[in-house]
Design an enzyme around this catalytic site. Structure first.
Site, mmCIF file in Angstrom:
data_model
loop_
_atom_site.group_PDB
_atom_site.id
_atom_site.type_symbol
_atom_site.label_atom_id
_atom_site.label_comp_id
_atom_site.label_asym_id
_atom_site.label_seq_id
_atom_site.Cartn_x
_atom_site.Cartn_y
_atom_site.Cartn_z
ATOM 1 N N MET A 126 -5.394 -6.959 8.393
ATOM 2 C CA MET A 126 -5.071 -6.613 9.165
ATOM 3 C C MET A 126 -6.286 -5.197 9.516
ATOM 4 O O MET A 126 -7.381 -4.536 8.862
ATOM 5 C CB MET A 126 -3.501 -5.443 8.269
ATOM 6 C CG MET A 126 -2.891 -6.106 7.843
ATOM 7 S SD MET A 126 -2.124 -7.636 9.586
ATOM 8 C CE MET A 126 -0.980 -6.261 10.382
ATOM 9 N N LYS A 180 0.931 -1.231 0.538
ATOM 10 C CA LYS A 180 -0.158 -0.373 -0.175
ATOM 11 C C LYS A 180 0.425 1.103 0.155
ATOM 12 O O LYS A 180 0.601 1.779 -0.597
ATOM 13 C CB LYS A 180 -0.942 -0.112 1.227
ATOM 14 C CG LYS A 180 -2.234 0.655 1.283
ATOM 15 C CD LYS A 180 -3.212 0.823 1.793
ATOM 16 C CE LYS A 180 -3.865 -0.475 2.169
ATOM 17 N NZ LYS A 180 -4.781 -0.557 3.197
ATOM 18 N N HIS A 229 -16.409 -8.601 2.422
ATOM 19 C CA HIS A 229 -15.411 -9.608 2.878
ATOM 20 C C HIS A 229 -15.563 -11.204 2.156
ATOM 21 O O HIS A 229 -14.449 -11.875 1.646
ATOM 22 C CB HIS A 229 -15.320 -9.592 3.864
ATOM 23 C CG HIS A 229 -14.495 -10.936 4.421
ATOM 24 N ND1 HIS A 229 -14.672 -11.865 5.294
ATOM 25 C CD2 HIS A 229 -12.996 -10.644 5.261
ATOM 26 C CE1 HIS A 229 -13.719 -12.136 5.825
ATOM 27 N NE2 HIS A 229 -12.829 -11.420 6.052
ATOM 28 N N ARG A 278 -0.839 -46.638 -8.191
ATOM 29 C CA ARG A 278 -0.759 -47.401 -7.314
ATOM 30 C C ARG A 278 -1.228 -48.647 -7.435
ATOM 31 O O ARG A 278 -2.436 -48.458 -7.087
ATOM 32 C CB ARG A 278 -0.874 -46.485 -5.963
ATOM 33 C CG ARG A 278 -0.193 -45.298 -5.187
ATOM 34 C CD ARG A 278 -1.014 -44.079 -4.804
ATOM 35 N NE ARG A 278 -2.239 -43.219 -5.719
ATOM 36 C CZ ARG A 278 -1.484 -42.520 -5.645
ATOM 37 N NH1 ARG A 278 -1.300 -41.330 -4.055
ATOM 38 N NH2 ARG A 278 -2.664 -41.630 -6.419
ATOM 39 N N GLY A 287 9.922 -40.102 -3.618
ATOM 40 C CA GLY A 287 8.768 -40.348 -2.589
ATOM 41 C C GLY A 287 8.375 -38.673 -1.277
ATOM 42 O O GLY A 287 8.743 -38.951 -0.221
ATOM 43 N N GLY A 309 -8.107 -7.492 4.429
ATOM 44 C CA GLY A 309 -9.295 -8.499 5.812
ATOM 45 C C GLY A 309 -8.213 -9.164 7.238
ATOM 46 O O GLY A 309 -9.297 -8.767 8.380
ATOM 47 N N CYS A 348 7.183 -37.864 -6.731
ATOM 48 C CA CYS A 348 5.432 -38.334 -7.131
ATOM 49 C C CYS A 348 4.712 -38.463 -5.997
ATOM 50 O O CYS A 348 3.294 -38.413 -5.265
ATOM 51 C CB CYS A 348 5.039 -39.199 -7.208
ATOM 52 S SG CYS A 348 5.981 -40.698 -6.235
ATOM 53 N N ARG A 405 -3.356 2.929 8.593
ATOM 54 C CA ARG A 405 -3.729 2.307 8.064
ATOM 55 C C ARG A 405 -3.069 1.419 7.725
ATOM 56 O O ARG A 405 -1.406 1.125 7.765
ATOM 57 C CB ARG A 405 -4.170 2.292 6.360
ATOM 58 C CG ARG A 405 -5.564 2.369 6.328
ATOM 59 C CD ARG A 405 -6.154 3.513 5.429
ATOM 60 N NE ARG A 405 -6.782 2.593 4.740
ATOM 61 C CZ ARG A 405 -7.363 2.613 3.098
ATOM 62 N NH1 ARG A 405 -6.544 3.253 2.400
ATOM 63 N NH2 ARG A 405 -7.895 1.585 2.617
ATOM 64 N N GLU A 421 12.029 -41.910 -0.995
ATOM 65 C CA GLU A 421 11.023 -41.517 0.262
ATOM 66 C C GLU A 421 11.734 -42.330 1.977
ATOM 67 O O GLU A 421 11.152 -42.094 2.702
ATOM 68 C CB GLU A 421 9.863 -42.292 0.188
ATOM 69 C CG GLU A 421 9.651 -43.532 0.221
ATOM 70 C CD GLU A 421 8.363 -43.983 -0.643
ATOM 71 O OE1 GLU A 421 7.507 -43.710 -0.443
ATOM 72 O OE2 GLU A 421 8.128 -45.614 -1.004
ATOM 73 N N ARG A 454 -2.985 -1.247 -6.200
ATOM 74 C CA ARG A 454 -2.829 -2.335 -6.044
ATOM 75 C C ARG A 454 -3.589 -3.161 -7.336
ATOM 76 O O ARG A 454 -4.413 -3.179 -7.547
ATOM 77 C CB ARG A 454 -2.548 -3.226 -4.909
ATOM 78 C CG ARG A 454 -4.315 -3.522 -5.102
ATOM 79 C CD ARG A 454 -5.024 -3.781 -3.279
ATOM 80 N NE ARG A 454 -5.609 -4.408 -3.293
ATOM 81 C CZ ARG A 454 -6.866 -4.504 -1.852
ATOM 82 N NH1 ARG A 454 -6.087 -4.726 -0.993
ATOM 83 N NH2 ARG A 454 -8.101 -5.107 -1.801
ATOM 84 N N TYR A 488 11.090 -34.163 -14.198
ATOM 85 C CA TYR A 488 9.643 -34.421 -14.220
ATOM 86 C C TYR A 488 8.434 -33.969 -12.428
ATOM 87 O O TYR A 488 9.431 -34.444 -11.491
ATOM 88 C CB TYR A 488 8.614 -35.446 -15.291
ATOM 89 C CG TYR A 488 8.940 -36.763 -14.185
ATOM 90 C CD1 TYR A 488 7.886 -36.968 -13.203
ATOM 91 C CD2 TYR A 488 9.937 -37.519 -14.277
ATOM 92 C CE1 TYR A 488 8.023 -38.266 -12.753
ATOM 93 C CE2 TYR A 488 10.044 -38.667 -13.516
ATOM 94 C CZ TYR A 488 9.469 -39.206 -13.296
ATOM 95 O OH TYR A 488 8.595 -40.540 -12.127
ATOM 96 N N SER A 502 12.210 -40.996 -7.859
ATOM 97 C CA SER A 502 10.348 -40.591 -8.256
ATOM 98 C C SER A 502 11.274 -40.163 -6.475
ATOM 99 O O SER A 502 10.970 -41.264 -5.765
ATOM 100 C CB SER A 502 9.962 -41.201 -8.192
ATOM 101 O OG SER A 502 8.534 -40.705 -8.197
#
Lengths: 876, 876
Positions: free
Chosen positions: B103, B22, B454, B561, B766, B101, B831, B92, B745, B336, B851, B764
């Site tokens: 502050m 602001k 709000h 899975r 986990g 909403g 994954c 403010r 994992e 803004r 990936y 991968s």
């Protein structure tokens, strides 16, 4: 071309990685000019290659074996399969590390229907020849072809009975000839082929059998217990046969240069005339003392004494030797550093230093730290012992005192031990199949076998109390009972006690007392303290354990678990009151009841430890551990606490966790309920102040926050501690020092140790939990599948017994480095059970920890292991 | 001396870290020459300093505030507390990231018993002056001093009632004067001191209150939901008051340069004449459309349109502006980048590119990936919608379709949602206290408030469907019911449906359908695909999910899975038969029943995925998950299976684990029961062969072994897979390619990834389990104490929603490096659920993964997040 086969004269004692211990020492003795039968060693690399080739001996190795065979045939002037002058060999395993009883031996290899006749002619002793042949057929069938020995025993016993023979020696040549025929029939029935008549085929099958035996489950168990990697493999020793069973001027024996039980400097051993080695080891006949050899074979005895001295001087250690006398001529079949009891090890090490043979550091390296455990086992309470009457007496085969319920086979022992019973294994004689049962037992009692029988050797190696050759008991293994010559009868589950130092057996449970560190033990400990760089602390939760540990040389407490105090029956009501509290005020009321108890606990511990540092860990376990889980118990407790069943059940249910290991415990409790940390801080600080006032001891408590994974957790709890400590000191108008540190037991703590060190003055590696989380393996649950892991060789050792250096160790090293980067003077220790494991202690030394902490009874082990680590890995 | 306070003219838009959003924009507008009331900003660094100083504003900062105050007083030509010409300000908050909403704001600060008289004189409007004063007293008491607003409301309503006023505007100056007196009495009663009359004291207290509000629980929740670090702090903007409530030539409003719901390019907003900002935001009076300003204030409107265009061109983005008209003069109070719905965001981004204002890459960065979630939510099934009759109509405040049971407060919503219900939150109007309830709800219905109320703002931010200002429903929150103007009545728990795009409310549960990627959405996705370097796969266990994911752009399956198939009611009997099997043969029999089912599963998935890669994870959960745990269920199942209760109970008991997360699961199952891996391999390979034969699709299955912690585990299972695959291919006389990889994992897998890569063609991550084990935190149990962690600011975000880069991320980075060291072409993916989280995706891009894999509905989010990551972190 790679060399896979070495003649004895081509090797030496330093080649044990390739030749195995036995092969390397046979080579060394050969080159020392001692009378060793000609032979060669097929290397451990050949074993590895055998497995790589899919359990086949490739042509290259075969070729080298045959080549070496040619050489020793020439040396012996005999030929394999030659009916006129047959060459016979023994085939024996020999791994890099000694694995007694684990691997298999074949004697008299080379005998067949022709050569047995030749042997008879040559020795002019048909009985001997057929005795050798029947032994060979049975051994080969059993060890190489895996045909049950019982089938042969049955035939053998049948023939004996038919001929009214009591002793094997009463059988004549004809009887034995018949037996060989019947044995070959058994072979034919079982295998569908004739017993192999080609000595070369016999040899190669035997070599393969030795290689195979590296892979058997008993070897696995032994390796795991002794940290021997599977990848080492075993070598095979092929050696000209010499015969101890050719007549009464023949014999065989084993001897030690010093007494393996006491360490006394004197030739010690046993021999049997007209026998082969297996007769001594198996303990079937009871042998004579080695000193008696002086009478029967004075020249041989003199020569043997000279050789024994030479070997001890050469190896600078007590030797364990096997020998055979063939028609009055002595042959050395093996020497090695002898297994010994822990107290013998201490005496021998101290004596060798005093004799100027070795340095103090060499002496320290000669003692297996874990073996000290035997010295730290209890002995019988002297008054009780005075009153007790032995029910039988056997040989004092492995020292110590044992007291437990009787079980008659290994698996019953293991089961009972898992149920939490103390057990004694009672057997006619033990065999390698019994090893796990012996491990589970407090002590072992056998009816047969001498001081060098399987039971005795293995028990000494394990530090387990053993009474062997106790012919005063009649053991009925199948009926699960034994009777004594005096007519007493004991059934499975009855209590007995064994004194492994006297050979006495007692028909009752005798109270025991703790060991002390004195004499040679104290000397070695002092030498260890001179060289070690790691401090040794103890894990102790009460003044008694603390005092015991101090008597064993503990230099502080590395882990005082406060929750153990909470489980006390006088305290648990207040703990439970705290847990069921619905708000902070009632929680504080309950905690205020615990405060004076904890304070007095800490005072007791401070006083026991004197000025030594004391690390106190705050409450760690999940709260549900303090409440019952079964409805009946909940009902009873609810009544006691003045609650309804439903109220208490609700609390129990709300505390139940899917994975309590990873649940609401450790510092997480103090974050939810800071008032717990407040009470504990108050107890720690008030106790320190009062102890100082009452005794003048300046206690510097080390407060340890458990299960921290993020520096902010530690920061939060440390704020509570600091604030409370300040309050207490203001109230008492006195200032005392204290430090706050943390466990490193969550992987994330290790990974972010640089940040955590901003708040922690010390780290203590909680390797129990760290291992569980790093492996993703719950120790409580892993039992069900870890056996598969060992069998399939996925794990070679128990990661909860020995720090996994590759994974968990990597985290520890990282944490140590990161911690010191932030705070160069940070104190680093370990308080998991690994803190008492020698290989883990060496690792702790390598990564530069300041101390290890272990249970009181492991303190001397840790002191020695720390010394060995310092000798092997000098720090700058 | 550090600068803590900046005049607006000293700042600019790039200083949002210090000035907050602001403050930075007020500075930017000031320097653009726009009509901004004079003011200054107390920096975020002052806020941080305030907390460091123990919640005190130090003298240095105080001095700078007073200095800045002097300057703006001079600029305004007024003085604080001057009864003749009083200076009034607004105070403010303004954090670095917008926190709508969250502050608090205080208007009219500077009023006291003297200055109110001066203001009345000066404006010649006593009513206005006392209206301002009563507002200030209440706001100050409420926001700064935390006195309940209800007490003031009661007095206010009492005065209204006494004077027969319906509207606030009907109260006259005398009424309002009385109210200020009574308000000050409340203050006196509550605080024990008089209402502060010194404007400087008022100011400093107000600044402190803003700082304090950074620390409130609502702000915590918002920060956690929006990944805003606590350490940022908030700035405070102090600005000369301008008045929209001074008369009918005054007003206040908010407007967007484009429609925030649809993205349409047209000024969009609302205003209220003779009102202060709070009246608009609170939604108490229903405002007019911004276009109507053209009639009532044509000059102001023209000026505002010009400013709006200037700002949009300047910021190159849709602007959300606040303005006030004081006696016909326009003042800009804020601008803004406007919050917008996801579809608006897409349209605006595409339009701005087409208008030549921004590049494609800038466009991609303007869209919050998580916001796309809203577009992926279902809409109503058109036929059902056609037949359905709305029971009421409100404002289409946040698009989407929601269907759920009615609850009338946030905590009931949360509770019901935890029970698994779909819920709709129905409120008169929402306030920051309701945020968590809104988060739990499918949709929000409010009776009051406009499009910028709000409820509307927050719902749009969350992507939650919202119908606001629905005056056709009468809500009785306390009685937990609402009625419609047409006389229908709905109670707690009744089903309703909301259409957030039309504002329609339906009194029934309407079926919904899935979203599609088309239009602007497709354009943006295409742009994203052009720049991203990470591939995006999906987690899918069945052909339907696989097809959905492909329609959303998934490039493969990263996690299939297999156990989800096992839970199917047609299969679970065979699974259970396998589990209770006592030996390998009966286990194999049971597995052979599962084989055709698994094979057909895989064929279905392969066909749905076409030539895209499919990663299949072998059985992972502990076996007890397939069996019941309660005795009654065990009894029933035992009967069904033809077992005794005791037999089945024994199996259940033997499978019970203390910490199943760390128990017998993942690859451990295949090590104990290799026949499971055999069956699964067979199904995978046979399905691939048949799919190729039937469709010509060349499937390259990627078999993923779960829970590996040691390379030997993977080696063992890979041997089983390779052996079985070879068998299958020999049987079918065909060769097909496949690869074997592993999950990372378990922390130890990451630590030893170099070794594991010797056996794994892909890793991968986990991250669900990896996070649990690295933190030592069970996700199932952490719920109980994580709230304490958030409250006490130990965790600032949920480590299961966002990758913990410091700890878990360190392991991931290490594993990626070690893996590539051993195998440079190793394929790396993720994954865990983090695979759909934008900040985690950015991290995956940074550490060079190939990936990410996420649930089908997250695929578009991941595509955009991957594009943003590539733009922000260019790889070489």
């Amino acid at each position: 071309m790679k060399k896979y086969v070495y003649l004895f004269k081509e090797g030496n004692a330093n080649m044990r990685d390739i030749l195995g211990g036995k092969g390397a020492n046979l080579a060394e003795m050969t080159n020392l000019g001692l009378p060793v039968p000609y032979g060669f060693t097929v290397s451990t690399e050949a074993c590895t290659q055998y497995y790589e080739d899919g359990r086949k001996i490739n042509d290259e190795i075969l070729g080298q074996i045959y080549e070496a065979l040619d050489v020793i045939e020439k040396q012996a002037g005999k030929k394999f399969g030659d009916p006129e002058n047959p060459f016979l060999v023994s085939v024996r395993s020999g791994a890099r590390a000694s694995m007694p009883g684990m691997m298999d031996t074949i004697l008299n290899l080379g005998l067949n229907d022709q050569t047995v006749v030749g042997l008879a002619k040559l020795t002019n002793n048909e009985r001997f020849a057929y005795d050798s042949y029947r032994r060979f057929i049975m051994m080969f069938s059993d060890v190489v072809m895996e045909i049950s020995k019982l089938k042969f025993d049955a035939v053998f016993d049948e023939v004996k009975k038919k001929n009214n023979c009591k002793l094997d020696t009463e059988l004549n040549a004809e009887n034995l000839k018949l037996i060989t025929v019947k044995f070959k029939e058994i072979y034919q029935q079982e295998k569908g082929t004739e017993f192999p008549q080609d000595p070369r085929e016999q040899l190669i099958e035997a070599v393969k059998a030795v290689f195979r035996s590296w892979d058997n489950p008993r070897a696995d168990v032994y390796r795991r217990m002794n940290d021997i990697p599977y990848s080492w493999g075993t070598a095979v020793n092929v050696q000209s046969m010499v015969f101890g069973n050719m007549g009464n001027d023949c014999g065989t024996g084993v001897a030690f240069t010093r007494n393996p039980s006491t360490g006394e400097k004197a030739l010690y051993g046993e021999f049997l005339m007209n026998a082969q080695g297996e007769d001594v080891v198996a303990g079937i006949r009871t042998p004579s003392q080695i000193s008696e050899l002086q009478q029967s074979q004075p020249a041989v005895y003199k020569q043997f004494v000279r050789i024994a001295n030479t070997l001890e001087q050469h190896y600078r250690d007590m030797q364990d030797m096997e020998f055979t006398i063939e028609r009055g001529k002595l042959f050395m079949l093996q020497t090695r550093n002898g297994k010994r009891t822990a107290s013998a090890a201490l005496k021998i090490a101290v004596d060798l230093v005093n004799e100027g043979l070795i340095t103090k550091e060499e002496a320290l390296l000669k003692i297996e730290p874990k073996s000290l455990d035997a010295l730290l086992h209890p002995t019988f309470e002297p008054n009780a012992l005075k009153k007790a009457k032995p029910i039988a007496k056997g040989l004092p085969a492995s020292p110590g005192a044992a007291c437990g319920r009787v079980y008659f086979n290994a698996s019953d022992c293991i089961d009972a031990s898992k149920r939490g019973e103390k057990v004694v294994l009672v057997r006619l004689e033990t065999s390698p199949e019994d090893i796990e049962g012996m491990y589970a037992a407090e002590g072992v009692l056998t009816a047969r076998g001498g001081m060098t029988s399987h039971a005795a050797v293995v028990a000494r190696g394990m530090g387990t109390c053993c009474v062997s050759g106790c012919s005063e008991v009649m053991i009925l293994e199948k009926s699960r009972k034994f009777t004594t010559t005096s007519g007493l009868s004991f059934n499975e589950g009855d209590w007995i006690s064994l004194d492994g130092s006297t050979g006495n057996v007692y028909g009752e449970a005798l109270p025991t007392i703790e060991a002390q560190v004195s004499g040679n033990f104290a000397t070695i400990m002092q030498w260890a303290d001179e060289v070690r760089q790691l401090k040794v602390r103890t894990n102790a939760d009460n003044p008694h354990d603390a005092a015991t540990a101090v008597s064993f040389g503990a230099e502080g407490i590395g882990l005082c678990r406060t929750e153990h105090m909470f489980f006390d029956e006088n305290r648990i009501p207040a703990v439970r009151e705290m847990i069921v509290s619905k708000d902070e005020n009632s929680r504080r009321r309950a905690l205020s009841k615990l405060l004076p108890m904890q304070r007095s606990d800490f005072k007791g511990i401070y006083k026991a430890m004197g000025s030594r540092p004391v690390t106190i860990r705050f409450l760690d376990p999940p709260l549900h551990e303090f409440l019952p889980s079964e409805d009946n118990d909940i009902k009873a407790l609810a009544k006691e606490m003045g609650l309804t069943f439903e109220e208490l059940k609700l609390t129990v249910t709300s505390l139940r966790e899917m994975n309590p290991m990873l649940g609401h415990r450790g510092c997480r409790l103090s974050i939810t309920y800071p008032e717990i940390a407040e009470m504990q801080t108050r107890a720690v600080i008030e106790a320190a102040i009062e102890t100082r006032q009452e005794t003048g001891i300046s206690v510097v408590p080390e407060i340890m926050v458990p299960l921290v994974g993020d520096v902010k957790e530690l920061e939060f709890v440390k704020d509570v501690i600091d604030r409370t400590a300040k309050e207490v000191m203001a109230e008492r108008n006195v200032e005392i020092p204290y430090v706050v540190g943390t466990m490193i037991e969550v992987p994330r703590a290790a990974l972010t140790a640089d940040k955590i060190a901003e708040q922690a003055r010390f780290f203590s590696f909680g390797t129990n939990d760290l291992s569980q989380m790093t492996f993703g393996l719950s120790r409580d649950d892993a039992g069900k599948f870890l056996d598969d892991y060992y069998k399939k060789r996925i794990y070679e050792f128990d990661p909860f017994a020995r720090v996994d250096q590759e994974g968990v160790g990597r985290l520890m090293k990282l944490a140590a480095e990161l911690g010191r980067k932030t705070r160069p003077d940070i104190k680093l220790g370990i308080c998991g059970e690994h803190g008492g494991d020698p290989s883990s202690i060496e690792f702790c030394h390598q990564i530069g920890l300041n101390y290890v902490s272990c249970s009181p009874f492991r303190v001397p082990i840790a002191r020695l292991a720390a010394a060995q680590a310092a000798i092997r890995n000098p720090r700058d």
